[in-house]
Every structure is written in C-alpha cells, then in structure tokens.
Write a protein that holds these residues in place. Structure first.
Motif, PDB file in Angstrom:
ATOM      1  N   THR A   9      35.147  43.927  40.182  1.00 46.90           N
ATOM      2  CA  THR A   9      36.144  44.673  39.410  1.00 46.90           C
ATOM      3  C   THR A   9      37.408  43.846  39.310  1.00 46.90           C
ATOM      4  N   ALA A  33      40.857  48.639  34.513  1.00 47.41           N
ATOM      5  CA  ALA A  33      39.907  47.906  35.339  1.00 47.41           C
ATOM      6  C   ALA A  33      38.685  47.568  34.505  1.00 47.41           C
ATOM      7  N   GLN A  48      34.828  46.394  35.032  1.00 47.53           N
ATOM      8  CA  GLN A  48      33.756  46.217  36.003  1.00 47.53           C
ATOM      9  C   GLN A  48      32.689  45.331  35.379  1.00 47.53           C
TER      10      GLN A  48
END
Length: 890
Positions: A838, A867, A869
């Motif tokens: 992440t 974020a 991922q």
C-alpha cells in the motif's frame, strides 16, 4: 617471569596522610624510581548528572558496541560495561570491567551480568548495574581538554559491598607503531596502577581517589593476567560522594602523567560541566529540524554530535578527523579506523558545511595540508603513531588513494562557498595549487579524467570488480567537481590562466564521463574504463557521486537512477555497492555486495538532485533508523547485502556513515545550497508529501542565518523566512505536483520593516517528475518573508519506507518512476512477486486505468490523501509493475 593477578584492597576509612606517604618499592619492580609524594585526597561530591534533550535510554544489549570518545581519549566497549581504554596515541588497557562483592555470594557478581540499562548522552554515557542489594550507576566521560578518561560511580546499597575493578594492561601505540619493555606496578602513595616501559617515556596511571592499601606482583613484562583493585564501599560516604576512577596516559614523563591523573580526580565536576557545555553548544549553534518525524529530527541532532566527535587531537600530530571507532580486541591495536583519513574527512565536510560546523572543517583542511606530500598529493590516512614511526617514509598507506586530493580541493571550495572565508582560502591556496599540480600529473591519456593506474585507489581497494581498472566513475565524479571549484577559486585568487585551464579540462572530462561511461546496451552508466579500453559495465552504486554533483546528462541520468532505485542496489536498509544481478555479487564482500550507508547517502542525494524524491527518501529514512538500532546514536560502517545486520568486521562508529544522513537530508530533502561569496543562497525543498509543516533552524550562509518554516497542503506550499545578519539574496524553489492546474505564485513581507515592492511574476517550469516555481527575495534582519505557490489538482506519491527489523530480508516496494501521462500519471513500481503493498498518494482523486505486472486499486481518503493497493503478479523473485492513473470522473 610469569605475572600473577594484582589485588589491591582499599579500606573503608581514610588512610592517614603520613601512612599514605610510605611507598616502599617492591623488589624487582622495573623502573620504579620516581614515585611522587602522595597528594591530598580528592573528593568528588555528588552532583546532578542531568538528562540531555537527546538522551537515548534503553535496556542493555549484550555484545553491542558502546563508545565514549573525546578529542584526547576513547572508551571503546560494550553496553555491558567491558571496555578498552585509549589515550591517544596509546592503547592503555583492555577488558576493563567492574564486579561487585556482597556478603550474599562467595564469588563477585559480574557487572556484565547485572548491567540493566544504558543512557547515552553527548557528554557522557551511564550504565546502570542493578541487583537486589545495590544499584550502581557508572558515568563514563572523555573530557574535552584532558589526556585521560574519567569514571564516576554513583553507588546505592544497604549491605557491605566491594567494587572490583579489573583490566588487562597494554600500553602500546596505535597500529602500526609498537615498543617493548612494558610493565605495571601498584603505587601505594597514589592508590593507582602505573603502566610504564623501560625508558619511562610512555606512561599511564589507572586508579581511584579513595584511600587504599595494596600489593603488587612485579614482573619484567606484562602477562595476560589482569590487574585488579577492590574498592570497599562505605554506604554513608557513598551517599555524599561519587567514587572516581581516573585513567591518564601519554608519551610524557611519569610525573607529568601523574599531574594529569590528579587533575582528572580533582576537577571531576568541572570536567563534566565542560563536556555538558560543549554538548549544549553543539546542539544550539548548528542547523536543526522540526519535522513530523521526531526520530529523524533526533537522528540529525546525534549526527551533529558524531561529526564533532571525529575530531581527535594527537600530541605529536595535531587535531584532525579520524574515520571511525571500534574495539581492537585482545591481539590488535587497530581501534576500528581511529586514525586520520583525508577522503573520509572531505566526505564528512559536505555535511558539516550544511549544518554550519565550519571551524572544525577548516582545522582539518589545515591538518591535511600539513602532511601534503612534496608533489602535492594529500594524505589518504595518517596513523596516530605517525609521530613515532617512519610512517610517511616506509609505509604504503599514507598516499595510496587518488580520490583524496581532489576531494580535499572540493572540501575547501564547498567550505568557502558556505562560509565565505577568504582568509582561509588565501592561507591554503599554496597547498591547493600543489594539489592541482599533482592532479594534472595523474591525467596522462588526454580524456580529462585522472587515472587510478597513475594516482591510486578510488572507489574500491579489494575484489574482482577492480580487476584491470584504469579509471572509475567515483574518482571521475570527484575530480570533475573539483575542476568546477578550481575554476571559481582561481578566479577569486586572480589566476585567470588556471581558471581557464580548469574549465577546458572540465569540458573534456564531462564529455568522457557522459559518452565513454554511458552504455546504451545496458541502459546505464558503467563502473569503470579498463586498461584494455573496454568498460566494466557492472551496475554499481558508484555513479551516485557523479549524480549527486549533477554531472550526468539528465536523460541518461534518469536511466541509471531508475536502476539504482530498484532492490538490485537499494535494499530496505541502504544501497549495495554492487547489483545483486552481477556475477561478482557477494552479500558478505566488503566491496562486492555489502550495503554501505556512505554510498547510500550519495545514491539518495543523486535521486534528489534529479528531482526523484520518492526514490531517495526511503534511503534517508533507512540511515535514520541505523542511528538507534545498533550502537546507540552511532552508525555502522556497513551491513550484509542479504540481511539487515552489520558485517562481523564492521566499524560500529563510522563517521562517513553518519554524514550521509545529514548530506542528503539538508542538501536534498531541504534543498539548501549556500553561496556566501555572492551573498546568496538557494532553498529548494522536496519534502515528503505527508509532511504538513517543517521548521528549519539556523541555516548558515556567510554571516547570515535563516530560520525557515515550510507549510504544505494538497493545493499549495509556503516558505516563511526569518533572517539575521547582512542582506542576502535568497532563491526559493517550490515544488508543484505533476498535473497541477491554475498554478500561481505569491510573495509577501510580514511586518512593517519588510517591504518587498511589487510581486514579481513567477512561471512554472515543468520537469519530468514535477514542476517548480522559482522566486528570489532579498532578505535581511528587518522582518519575515513569505514565498508561496498554489495550484489546483495534481498528484504526488510518497516514498514507501520500511520499519527495519534486525535480521530481516529486503522485502519492500520501490518507486522506480512517477511521470505524467496523456490522461494522468504513470507509476512504476518494483516489488516482490505475489506481495501486496500500500502506497500513499496526495492530491486529486485518481483511479487505475491500466496495470501491467500487478493488480491495483485506489482507495480515496479525506483531505486529499489516498491509498493505492498493489498486488504484484505471482512468481519468483521481484518484478516490475506499471500502473496508469487517470483523474477520477466527478
């Protein structure tokens, strides 16, 4: 004659002075002919040993290095209390340790077994020994201006107790010097052991101020048996006093060493106060940071202390910078690299110039010039025994590196640019001209670059990587940088011909560097040009020097920097010298695979120089973590390339490892570039996007000092500058994220005494990885000045960092590149196949449009922080992922 252990019993009551004057030499005690009259007993009253603002307190770790060093002495030991005792240039003793005799046990309690905690402070270190019947705090001090060491014992106990002090006498020069005829005896008049030799020209004294009786077993030579003395503790007296143990030594007559010894005991509180004042001054007079990362701020403070601690004063040679400290062991007199190194000093000066430690740098430049060879070559290393042996005449080491001389030239130039010290430049100009002449003699093939084959070592000293080497890129980078400095300094000194020659030579050398070292087939810069005319094409960290100094053509520099950003060089804990993909790679090899903080700093600085902060910051963060993981407040020389663990033979307190936290932090992250002769400076911060506010205190340029506060949000950045001293032209270069729109600049004076006039127009210059807005403001002490940039949209990626765990493998993700694309941004990553990572994004909302080598998804967060991922495709080893990001539709 075999020598037996010596035992001295120190009584609990004062010995009458008349009795103490009785000192009958024991039969056979060699050279014991000048025992002085017993002095008046010194009393060390208890005084407060205050915590430092940067104290490091932790549980004791067996086997872990702990050093206390000063200009004249060094305590090199372990957190459990064992130590070597050095008073330069002598190794006085080894295996110094404490034990504690109590009624509950027949045998003494070893201090190493009950050492519970350690507090490391700049001025002194305290080891706490804790048992059910006692607590003893051992304060260890290397005084700033005395030839000795001082131990102060703070004892608390409710039972009768004896402190057993034990050490093995050595009394020998530091490597490679030596002499013979050593012996040791107990001096009853002084409650001390005397270490000496047949000529009585080298002497040491180790003892205590508490009254004592004792007996010694004389011998004509030292044995492996330790010398021991015992201090019975009167608990009532110990409540009022500290128990001192002093170590004095020198290449001095015995009475002079006794004078030093008695002064250590008599002046103990004042010596501690002086060391504390020194430490407070170091912290308060140099650049410091206040960032959201408290550990980074603390690591910088400790780095400043370390850089001051490299200064060592030798009674024969003068004061200069040693390279590092470590325990020499039972059969050696090499305490790490505890002697003078010219190249290391020049590297460290780049950090010291940035934080304002100019006087020390000037002193070391003078020191090295003092030992310049007649042909102009600057010494690579000078043993602390050089004043006692034919070091410069008979040993191969003093001048066997080629890089040291141009590095010294760079160091003088950089110090002059930071300080504007014209007097120092005039003083050292004759030495500079001789250094220049030597460098010219080492350039024989016409390509503009001095040669290893003529001048000596550069990047490496051992291993297959150096086979057939003619010139290496590390030496080339240092030399070409020195040519730029030579041109500027020669013009300052009125030597136009010298300046023009340096400029012509630099142009030739730059062409060689950017053409001959570039390998289009490998898409990277070579390590070296070989004697055969071919190149050594191995991927190494060594281009980091040329990159840090901005010498490589930008497009090609980008290609090499991409490779340096991958785990093949940049492990979680720093930069390997040689790529894991090389046939020569060995993770345990000194030059062919180990991780070196010194080159980690150059690789990080190179990434920042070409505005790739997301590839550089994790390296800065790794060196920060080194500060606290191993020797508290210190940096090891190198690590395994396979696991986050120092090499077995590493020097645990290595100064050019420390400096390479400071240099990329201040010159890269903060972007500080002083130019005192022109009364100007540049501030070009490349802060992690997660940092909202940074305060920089005491940036020095010439006679001016700046405090800067930088505030950053997702749609703007502002730098507020407060100046003191003469007027200064400050160029502030602010970053703008990729893809930002509606960009504009601001400038304002804060306070009635800080008028700026009309706001200048500022234009965004877009580069590969971001935009920049450059504005120049004339600052002085009349007010504060705000320079700002604002925008809409745009996106930044944060450098992924790793919380390091000793023994771990390198598993983290790397940002290889981050660029603008037609519809958004391209993020290129490297990581372990099958692993999930992440990363943080800052700016406008974005979404994944395509991904190759991984699956990726953006999770939108609040206040412009998101974020992403990323799950790398399955497989073995590490792989690359290319992710296209687009602006999210409303």
């Amino acid at each position: 004659m075999t020598r037996l252990p010596t035992r001295i019993v120190i009584s609990m009551a004062w010995v009458p002075l008349a009795a103490a004057l009785v000192a009958t030499p024991a039969s056979g005690q060699v050279g014991r002919t000048d025992v002085p009259v017993a002095p008046e007993r010194s009393v060390v009253p208890r005084f407060e040993v205050r915590p430092s603002a940067i104290s490091l307190v932790s549980d004791v770790r067996p086997g872990q290095y702990m050093g206390v060093t000063g200009p004249h002495s060094a305590w090199l030991g372990l957190e459990t209390g064992q130590a070597e005792l050095w008073v330069h240039p002598l190794k006085v003793a080894r295996d110094f340790q404490l034990s504690f005799k109590i009624p509950q046990y027949r045998d003494p309690v070893r201090g190493a077994n009950v050492a519970r905690s350690i507090e490391v402070r700049p001025e002194a270190t305290t080891i706490t020994y804790s048992h059910m019947t006692f607590t003893v705090r051992q304060h260890i001090l290397a005084p700033r201006d005395r030839q000795g060491l001082l131990v102060l014992l703070d004892v608390e106990t409710f039972v009768p107790m004896e402190i057993v002090v034990q050490f093995t006498p050595v009394l020998q020069y530091m490597w490679p010097g030596s002499f013979g005829g050593q012996y040791v005896f107990w001096d009853e008049a002084h409650d001390a052991f005397v270490l000496s030799e047949s000529l009585q020209q080298r002497n040491a004294v180790i003892g205590t101020a508490w009254p004592s009786e004792g007996e010694a077993h004389p011998a004509h030579q030292l044995s492996e048996a330790p010398a021991t003395f015992v201090i019975p503790v009167d608990s009532a007296r110990a409540a009022r006093e500290l128990i001192p143990i002093a170590i004095a030594a020198g290449t001095l007559p015995r009475d002079s060493v006794f004078t030093h010894y008695e002064a250590l005991l008599a002046d103990a509180p004042a010596l501690y106060a002086a060391s504390r004042a020194w430490a407070d001054s170091v912290l308060a007079s140099s650049t410091s940071l206040d960032t959201p990362d408290d550990a980074l701020d603390l690591a910088l403070e400790w780095a400043k202390v370390n850089l001051e601690e490299q200064r060592v004063c030798n009674p024969d040679l003068g004061c200069g910078f040693v390279a590092g400290w470590g325990i020499s062991g039972s059969a050696s007199t090499r305490p790490g690299f505890g002697w003078y190194f010219g190249g290391d000093a020049a590297i460290n000066s780049l950090a010291m110039d940035a934080v304002g430690q100019w006087d020390l740098v000037a002193e070391d430049l003078r020191f090295l010039a003092r030992y310049q060879r007649a042909d102009g070559k600057i010494p690579h290393e000078v043993s602390q025994a050089a004043g006692r042996i034919p070091w410069f005449e008979e040993y191969p080491y003093p001048y066997y590196h080629a890089d040291t001389t141009p590095y010294w030239m760079v160091a003088l130039w950089e110090l002059w640019r930071a300080s504007g010290d014209d007097a120092l430049l005039r003083e050292l100009w004759p030495a500079y001209r001789r250094a220049w002449a030597w460098c010219l003699s080492a350039e024989t093939d016409g390509d503009g670059i001095i040669e290893n084959t003529v001048g000596g070592y550069g990047a490496i000293e051992v291993g297959g990587l150096g086979e057939g080497l003619h010139e290496d890129i590390y030496l080339a980078g240092v030399w070409i940088t020195s040519l730029e400095g030579t041109a500027e300094l020669a013009r300052q000194m009125g030597d136009r011909r010298m300046a023009e020659r340096a400029e012509r030579l630099r142009a030739t050398a730059l062409e060689t560097l950017n053409e001959r070292y570039w390998r289009p087939g490998e898409d990277q810069h070579a390590f070296a040009i070989l004697q055969s005319g071919e190149t050594n094409d191995n991927l190494t960290a060594w281009p980091g020097t040329a990159l840090s100094f901005g010498l490589l053509e930008p497009a090609r520099a980008e290609r090499t920097l991409r490779k340096l950003a991958t785990d093949s060089i940049s492990a979680d804990w720093g930069a390997r010298l040689l790529s894991v993909g090389s046939d020569l790679y060995d993770p345990l090899h000194y030059n062919n695979g180990a991780v070196w903080p010194f080159m980690t700093g150059f690789v990080a600085w190179g990434q920042y120089r070409y505005r790739r902060p997301w590839a550089g910051f994790h390296l800065v963060d790794a060196v920060k973590q080194h500060t606290f993981e191993w020797g508290r407040g210190r940096h090891p020389e190198n690590f395994s390339g396979a696991y986050y663990t120092p090499m077995d033979a590493t020097v645990p307190h290595q100064f050019f490892a420390t400096s390479m936290l400071v240099t990329p932090l201040l010159r890269g992250v903060i972007g500080w570039k002083p130019d005192a002769p022109r009364r100007r400076a540049v501030l070009a911060p490349q802060l992690p996007p997660s940092w909202d506010t940074v305060r920089v205190h005491r940036l020095r340029v010439g006679e001016s000092t700046l405090d800067v506060e930088i505030a950053r949000g997702t749609s703007g950045i502002e730098a507020v500058v407060t100046a003191a001293g003469p007027p200064l032209e400050l160029e502030v270069v602010l970053p703008v994220p990729l893809g930002a729109r509606d960009v504009f600049a601001g400038m304002a004076g804060i306070g009635a005494d800080a008028p700026l006039g009309d706001r200048p127009e500022a234009e965004v210059v877009w580069g590969t990885h971001d935009g920049t807005i450059s504005q120049t403001v004339n600052v002085d002490g009349r007010g504060r000045y705000a320079v700002s940039a604002f925008w809409q949209g745009g996106l930044s990626v944060a450098a992924p960092t790793v919380t390091l765990v000793p023994g771990q493998e390198s598993t983290g993700v790397r940002v290889v590149d981050f660029t603008a694309s037609e519809n958004g941004w391209t993020l290129e990553l490297e990581g372990r196949r099958g692993a999930v990572y992440t990363l943080d994004l800052f700016g406008e909302p974005a979404e994944v449009s395509t991904a190759a080598g991984a699956r990726a998804e953006v999770h939108e967060g609040g206040e412009g922080r998101h974020a992403i991922q990323v799950r790398f495709d399955d497989g073995a080893g590490r792989g690359l992922a290319r992710i296209e990001l687009a602006r999210r539709s409303p």
